[in-house]
Write an enzyme that holds these catalytic residues in place. Sequence first.
Site, short mmCIF file in Angstrom:
data_model
loop_
_atom_site.label_atom_id
_atom_site.label_comp_id
_atom_site.label_asym_id
_atom_site.label_seq_id
_atom_site.Cartn_x
_atom_site.Cartn_y
_atom_site.Cartn_z
CG ASP A 5 -17.86 27.15 15.18
OD1 ASP A 5 -18.19 26.14 14.55
OD2 ASP A 5 -16.92 27.17 15.99
CG ASN A 15 -9.34 34.44 8.27
OD1 ASN A 15 -9.71 35.03 7.26
ND2 ASN A 15 -9.84 34.68 9.46
CG ASP A 46 -13.53 40.12 6.22
OD1 ASP A 46 -13.44 39.55 7.34
OD2 ASP A 46 -12.95 41.19 5.96
CG ASP A 96 -15.45 31.00 13.55
OD1 ASP A 96 -15.07 31.39 14.67
OD2 ASP A 96 -15.40 29.81 13.21
#
Length: 300
Positions: A167, A175, A184, A210
């Site tokens: 991850d 974000n 993204d 993620d």
Amino acid sequence: WVNLINEAPLSHLIESLEKMPDLRDRVLFTRRRSMIDIIKASNKTVLVNTNLSRCWEIIPTVYRDIISSVAISPLTIDGELVGLFCQADSDSTRYDAMTKDTFLLDQLAIKISICLSNVTAREKLEYLATRDPLTGLLNRRQLELMLEREFARSKLQERDLTVVFIDCDAFKSINDTLGHNCGDEVLEYIAKRLLKYVHKQGLAFRFAGDEFVFVMLGKSYEQSIMVAESIQEYLQSNPLRYKSNLVPITISYGGASVMSDRPNNYKHLLKIADERLYDYKNNRKRLVPTKVFKFLNRLR
């Protein structure tokens, strides 16, 4: 025979057919430009029985010395040229543009195009059902189906099977600071690197958010962790360029294998790997993610 543009939606399906002896001379891949030079802007069948050398690129080598006329019908999907359906004869009068009508050949090409469109639509539905739309990786459902099958096979054959969770560190902060578009791009960036490192040795999946998983068949825990380390090293050395920023990306990972961990079932295997991911992520001695936070703090 059929000519397909290399980038045509179905070219990957035909590639496997191309390797079959009976179809080797029936399937060609040709440049779009070469096709257009021959059929021009026409959506109708083109008949050629003189100067065939100008069509050499779309004619299989094995036929070039024996044919004297050829009918070339464009194949389309959603109005876009994807290939040609070709028929040829040793008789130069068989496909003579001055004496022959192409109506039936045009109808045949339309039917073939409709068949191709139907197959493409089915392919798209299958893709959407099995893939993560953002990264293109296989989805969690496919991971579970594959692991259920391969776990049983691994036990039966006493062959190792390893799963590794990955991850992205500080993903929520990326974000929140740079926006979801950047988030993204981070996920796509990690996914591309994941594919590059595992596509010849295993399979890569987007698990959720993620989190990613890759699975190595026949590879030990140590071998699989080395792959995760290689991905980590690459990402640390190659930040993502996003607009005017170079965004540092670091990952955490944790793995488990059938042979070293002796799980009861594939869900247990995933659970062990997931727990090791969080042990790794919560290790206070890790200093790597701090550069991500330092970078984000400068932007706030």
